[in-house]
Design a protein around this motif. Sequence first.
Motif, PDB file in Angstrom:
ATOM      1  N   THR A  46      -1.728  -3.070  -0.600  1.00 31.43           N
ATOM      2  CA  THR A  46      -2.419  -4.123  -1.337  1.00 31.43           C
ATOM      3  C   THR A  46      -3.188  -5.008  -0.359  1.00 31.43           C
ATOM      4  O   THR A  46      -3.008  -4.905   0.867  1.00 31.43           O
ATOM      5  N   PRO A  47      -4.036  -5.894  -0.859  1.00 31.10           N
ATOM      6  CA  PRO A  47      -4.719  -6.831   0.042  1.00 31.10           C
ATOM      7  C   PRO A  47      -3.751  -7.659   0.876  1.00 31.10           C
ATOM      8  O   PRO A  47      -4.063  -8.008   2.028  1.00 31.10           O
ATOM      9  N   GLY A  74      -8.012   1.315  -4.743  1.00 36.04           N
ATOM     10  CA  GLY A  74      -7.164   0.391  -5.489  1.00 36.04           C
ATOM     11  C   GLY A  74      -7.524   0.220  -6.944  1.00 36.04           C
ATOM     12  O   GLY A  74      -6.841  -0.527  -7.668  1.00 36.04           O
ATOM     13  N   SER A 110      -4.942   0.395  -9.668  1.00 38.70           N
ATOM     14  CA  SER A 110      -3.978  -0.702  -9.634  1.00 38.70           C
ATOM     15  C   SER A 110      -4.657  -2.056  -9.803  1.00 38.70           C
ATOM     16  O   SER A 110      -4.073  -3.090  -9.469  1.00 38.70           O
ATOM     17  N   ILE A 112      -7.201  -3.317  -8.189  1.00 39.72           N
ATOM     18  CA  ILE A 112      -7.568  -3.945  -6.915  1.00 39.72           C
ATOM     19  C   ILE A 112      -8.966  -3.446  -6.538  1.00 39.72           C
ATOM     20  O   ILE A 112      -9.181  -2.241  -6.364  1.00 39.72           O
ATOM     21  N   ASP A 146     -12.515  -3.083  -4.210  1.00 39.72           N
ATOM     22  CA  ASP A 146     -12.858  -2.961  -2.787  1.00 39.72           C
ATOM     23  C   ASP A 146     -13.057  -4.339  -2.158  1.00 39.72           C
ATOM     24  O   ASP A 146     -12.628  -4.585  -1.015  1.00 39.72           O
ATOM     25  N   ASP A 204     -11.612  -7.059  -2.800  1.00 37.22           N
ATOM     26  CA  ASP A 204     -10.332  -7.724  -2.536  1.00 37.22           C
ATOM     27  C   ASP A 204      -9.781  -7.308  -1.171  1.00 37.22           C
ATOM     28  O   ASP A 204      -9.188  -8.132  -0.458  1.00 37.22           O
ATOM     29  N   TYR A 205      -9.957  -6.034  -0.834  1.00 42.05           N
ATOM     30  CA  TYR A 205      -9.529  -5.565   0.491  1.00 42.05           C
ATOM     31  C   TYR A 205     -10.418  -6.161   1.584  1.00 42.05           C
ATOM     32  O   TYR A 205      -9.931  -6.616   2.628  1.00 42.05           O
ATOM     33  N   GLN A 231      -9.765  -9.630   2.868  1.00 40.30           N
ATOM     34  CA  GLN A 231      -8.624  -9.817   3.769  1.00 40.30           C
ATOM     35  C   GLN A 231      -8.813  -9.109   5.107  1.00 40.30           C
ATOM     36  O   GLN A 231      -7.882  -9.049   5.910  1.00 40.30           O
ATOM     37  N   ILE A 273       0.128  -1.089 -11.731  1.00 38.20           N
ATOM     38  CA  ILE A 273       0.088  -2.488 -11.307  1.00 38.20           C
ATOM     39  C   ILE A 273       1.487  -2.947 -10.924  1.00 38.20           C
ATOM     40  O   ILE A 273       1.692  -3.582  -9.882  1.00 38.20           O
ATOM     41  N   THR A 301       2.688  -0.314  -7.721  1.00 37.39           N
ATOM     42  CA  THR A 301       2.051  -0.514  -6.421  1.00 37.39           C
ATOM     43  C   THR A 301       2.632  -1.729  -5.709  1.00 37.39           C
ATOM     44  O   THR A 301       2.958  -1.677  -4.516  1.00 37.39           O
ATOM     45  N   TYR A 302       2.774  -2.825  -6.432  1.00 35.79           N
ATOM     46  CA  TYR A 302       3.286  -4.036  -5.791  1.00 35.79           C
ATOM     47  C   TYR A 302       4.778  -3.905  -5.469  1.00 35.79           C
ATOM     48  O   TYR A 302       5.235  -4.370  -4.409  1.00 35.79           O
TER      49      TYR A 302
END
Length: 378
Positions: A19-20, A40, A43, A45, A47, A49-50, A53, A307, A310-311
């Motif tokens: 995840t991010p 992502g 889930s 998420i 691109d 968002d990545y 970070q 969702i 993944t987390y």
Amino acid sequence: MKVGVPSEIKTDEYRVGMTPAGVRELVEHGHAVFVQSGAGVGSAIADADYEAQGATVLPDADAVFDAAELIVKVKEPQPVEVARLTPGHTLFTYLHLAPDPELTAGLIASGATCIAYETVEDARGRLPLLAPMSEVAGKIATQAGAFMLEKPLGGRGLLLGGVPGVAAGKVMVIGGGVVGQNAAEIAIGMGAEVYVFDRSIDRLRDLETILNNRASTVYASTLAIEELLPEVDLVVGAVLVHGAKAPRVITRAQLGLMKRNAVLVDVSIDQGGCFETSRATTHTDPTYEVDGITHYCVANMPGAVPITSTYALTNATMPYVVRLATQGVHAALGADPGFMAGLNVAAGKLTYAPVGRDQDLEFTAPEAALAAVGSGPA
């Protein structure tokens, strides 16, 4: 270290290996992270968002594998992914090698260092990277089984929880570990009559307390299973032997004891399945029938709720990913025997004994094989 996160390509797989938040952790430790574009999306998420970070988004899997030393995934690599692995790669993902000789041979031939989430142990011998997905799979198993009992889906036409004046359905859970406990909790919550089978008396004692005496606990002898099979509507197979093929707990002959259109859900299918008649299915085509019994054997059940999954998964794996990236594979595994237990393949050698026994292959002590891996950070 350069860490790569490719998109998952197994059928109906929507999870992602990082995840991010994981990207942020790695970047703050001085590492570079490369994420495949769209990895992502399943889930929820993006691109962006990545990238926010500190990750670099690359257009395809080839670019990610070429750029990275450590590859972080979710599911076992598919043949096209195995072909991308080199001796310079460390792969960290679920492997489930015991029932898959072809994958085992491919990883050995690749020369890559391959660490399996499902065989990493903690100080108490538990499986911390398998547990989150076992929790999810256990809950899904009962939900899916209840759904498949509906007549339009080929089931008996029974509401698992019943209603006033009409008896609830009966659920047999074989295996009282993390999967079995969660499957039982959901079945109890639905109002079903629940029986949990296990061969550990201590575990059955624990379950009496955990489930607040709302389920019957039964020692899992063959006779006890056979005696209850004619009464149950749903059977959840939740049997696990660390890293090895799952034992068979229901044979084809025993299907004849069951009610027509009863449902079997095999959560052990990643390790070969615990019913003789099990074969892996997908979320798109999840069931088939054998001798009048509906089988649900989806090999990536948690992938249906990416969702959540993944987390849950990355919360558990991230500390290990950071250790691998920061310390390098030699130091990270060498300092933690439980982490070393996750090593399944290294330097062209099989390093996990249960897989060797199941596939009749020679295996090398993980410490010895790891010593032959290049001394760089990956």
